[in-house]
Scaffold this active site. Structure first.
Site, short mmCIF file in Angstrom:
data_model
loop_
_atom_site.label_atom_id
_atom_site.label_comp_id
_atom_site.label_asym_id
_atom_site.label_seq_id
_atom_site.Cartn_x
_atom_site.Cartn_y
_atom_site.Cartn_z
N ARG A 86 -54.46 -45.89 12.79
CA ARG A 86 -53.77 -44.64 12.50
C ARG A 86 -54.71 -43.55 12.01
O ARG A 86 -54.26 -42.46 11.69
CB ARG A 86 -52.75 -44.94 11.42
CG ARG A 86 -51.36 -44.42 11.69
CD ARG A 86 -50.52 -44.99 10.58
NE ARG A 86 -49.20 -44.51 10.55
CZ ARG A 86 -48.13 -45.23 10.88
NH1 ARG A 86 -48.26 -46.44 11.36
NH2 ARG A 86 -46.94 -44.73 10.74
N ARG A 158 -34.01 -47.01 6.12
CA ARG A 158 -35.31 -47.05 5.43
C ARG A 158 -35.42 -45.87 4.48
O ARG A 158 -35.00 -44.77 4.79
CB ARG A 158 -36.44 -46.98 6.48
CG ARG A 158 -36.90 -48.34 6.91
CD ARG A 158 -37.84 -48.34 8.08
NE ARG A 158 -38.94 -47.40 8.03
CZ ARG A 158 -39.90 -47.34 8.96
NH1 ARG A 158 -39.85 -48.16 9.99
NH2 ARG A 158 -40.87 -46.46 8.88
P1 AP5 Z 1 -44.39 -47.55 10.25
O1 AP5 Z 1 -43.36 -48.54 9.92
O2 AP5 Z 1 -45.48 -47.89 11.19
O3 AP5 Z 1 -43.62 -46.25 10.71
P2 AP5 Z 1 -43.93 -45.21 11.85
O4 AP5 Z 1 -45.16 -45.27 12.65
O5 AP5 Z 1 -43.73 -43.97 11.11
O6 AP5 Z 1 -42.99 -45.62 12.94
P3 AP5 Z 1 -41.51 -45.92 12.80
O7 AP5 Z 1 -41.32 -47.37 12.48
O8 AP5 Z 1 -40.83 -44.94 11.91
O9 AP5 Z 1 -40.99 -45.56 14.25
P4 AP5 Z 1 -41.15 -46.26 15.63
O10 AP5 Z 1 -42.07 -45.46 16.49
O11 AP5 Z 1 -41.45 -47.73 15.49
O12 AP5 Z 1 -39.69 -46.02 16.18
P5 AP5 Z 1 -38.44 -47.02 16.30
O13 AP5 Z 1 -38.65 -47.95 17.45
O14 AP5 Z 1 -38.10 -47.60 14.98
O15 AP5 Z 1 -45.13 -47.01 8.91
C1 AP5 Z 1 -44.43 -46.74 7.72
C2 AP5 Z 1 -45.42 -46.32 6.64
O16 AP5 Z 1 -46.34 -47.40 6.39
C3 AP5 Z 1 -46.31 -45.13 6.99
O17 AP5 Z 1 -45.67 -43.89 6.70
C4 AP5 Z 1 -47.53 -45.38 6.09
O18 AP5 Z 1 -47.27 -45.03 4.75
C5 AP5 Z 1 -47.66 -46.90 6.13
N1 AP5 Z 1 -48.56 -47.35 7.22
C6 AP5 Z 1 -48.21 -48.09 8.31
N2 AP5 Z 1 -49.28 -48.29 9.08
C7 AP5 Z 1 -50.33 -47.68 8.48
C8 AP5 Z 1 -51.70 -47.53 8.82
N3 AP5 Z 1 -52.21 -48.07 9.95
N4 AP5 Z 1 -52.48 -46.80 8.00
C9 AP5 Z 1 -52.00 -46.27 6.86
N5 AP5 Z 1 -50.71 -46.37 6.49
C10 AP5 Z 1 -49.87 -47.07 7.28
O19 AP5 Z 1 -37.32 -45.95 16.74
C11 AP5 Z 1 -36.86 -44.96 15.86
C12 AP5 Z 1 -35.33 -44.75 16.05
O20 AP5 Z 1 -35.10 -44.19 17.35
C13 AP5 Z 1 -34.51 -46.05 16.03
O21 AP5 Z 1 -33.28 -45.80 15.42
C14 AP5 Z 1 -34.34 -46.42 17.50
O22 AP5 Z 1 -33.13 -47.15 17.71
C15 AP5 Z 1 -34.28 -45.05 18.16
N6 AP5 Z 1 -34.89 -45.04 19.48
C16 AP5 Z 1 -36.02 -45.70 19.88
N7 AP5 Z 1 -36.31 -45.39 21.15
C17 AP5 Z 1 -35.36 -44.50 21.57
C18 AP5 Z 1 -35.14 -43.79 22.78
N8 AP5 Z 1 -35.96 -43.93 23.86
N9 AP5 Z 1 -34.09 -42.94 22.86
C19 AP5 Z 1 -33.26 -42.77 21.80
N10 AP5 Z 1 -33.41 -43.42 20.61
C20 AP5 Z 1 -34.46 -44.27 20.49
#
Ligand code: AP5
Length: 219
Positions: A86, A158
């Site tokens: 990241r 969350r």
């Molecule tokens: P993390 O859990 O990695 O969160 P993120 O990258 O912000 O990603 P999300 O889990 O929020 O989203 P996603 O892309 O997986 O989407 P999802 O499939 O859930 O990180 C959380 C925290 O941890 C960070 O802020 C940081 O503090 C820390 N962290 C983690 N890794 C780190 C690193 N490497 N370095 C430093 N800090 C780190 O989908 C989202 C929603 O949309 C769901 O409700 C889903 O049902 C819906 N959805 C999905 N696809 C579609 C679609 N095509 N159309 C419509 N709806 C959809």
């Protein structure tokens, strides 16, 4: 196969990773899921990560690198990295760890999507605290309202999906994480760019088409 899945918060990385591991039989290594498990278990790492995660900032590189390189070693075989690397420093550390192990990444998938769509996705997301399955109140509903299809657990929102934290997570992405795509553009690795604004099924079909071609090349 060893893959990296890049994309902004809420792009659908977790949703697509679960489908990728089901189809190609590999491990799903999500830095966010591992950190949330550490928090639930109240470990040292979980306590250190908490305030960063709750505010939408990145957890310091040294903690993340140690955690993810450890997870990769433990997993062995194929995996998809979700949420890591990241920062450019994390990408460099990943390259060094792979080189040391005599391994390499086979493919990089980049989910591309506008911030405005992301905000709606994250504020409507609900997750299962037990198995990690992800739903959306409109786009990906569970069969029974607010209950996980897989294990019947009540779904939760969350803490970092509150609108003010979402805004900060997007800012963090543009300031620190978007550069990782540029880092890989300069390597010989092909970046498979996917329009993540499509329906979940259409995104999956695009990802599978690219990965099927990649695994055919490897045969
Ligand atoms: P993390 O859990 O990695 O969160 P993120 O990258 O912000 O990603 P999300 O889990 O929020 O989203 P996603 O892309 O997986 O989407 P999802 O499939 O859930 O990180 C959380 C925290 O941890 C960070 O802020 C940081 O503090 C820390 N962290 C983690 N890794 C780190 C690193 N490497 N370095 C430093 N800090 C780190 O989908 C989202 C929603 O949309 C769901 O409700 C889903 O049902 C819906 N959805 C999905 N696809 C579609 C679609 N095509 N159309 C419509 N709806 C959809």
């Amino acid at each position: 196969m060893k893959l990296i899945l890049l994309g902004p918060p809420g792009a659908g990385k977790g949703t697509q990773c679960k489908r990728i591991v089901d189809r190609y039989g590999m491990n799903h290594l999500s830095s966010g899921d591992i950190l949330r498990a550490e928090r639930s278990a109240d470990t040292n790492l979980g306590r250190k990560a908490q305030s960063y995660m709750d505010s939408g900032a990145l957890v310091p590189d040294d903690l993340i690198i140690e955690m993810m390189v450890g997870a990769m070693k433990k997993a062995g075989g194929g995996y998809v990295l979700d949420g890591f690397p990241r920062t450019v420093a994390q990408a460099e550390a990943l390259d060094a760890a792979l080189e040391k192990a005599g391994e390499q990444i086979d493919g990089i998938v980049n989910l591309v999507i506008d911030d405005q769509i992301i905000i709606g996705r994250m504020t409507g997301r609900r997750s299962c605290p037990k198995c990690g399955a992800v739903y959306h109140i409109e786009n990906l509903k569970p069969k029974v309202d607010n209950i996980c299809d897989k294990d019947g657990e009540p779904l939760v929102q969350r803490k970092d999906d509150k609108p003010e934290v979402v805004a900060n997570r997007l800012k963090t992405y543009h300031e620190q994480t978007a550069a990782v795509v540029g880092y890989y553009t300069k390597t010989d690795k092909e970046i498979m760019t996917i329009d993540a604004a499509q329906s979940p099924e259409a995104v999956t079909a695009s990802v599978f088409a690219k990965l099927d071609a990649l695994s055919d090349q490897g045969r």
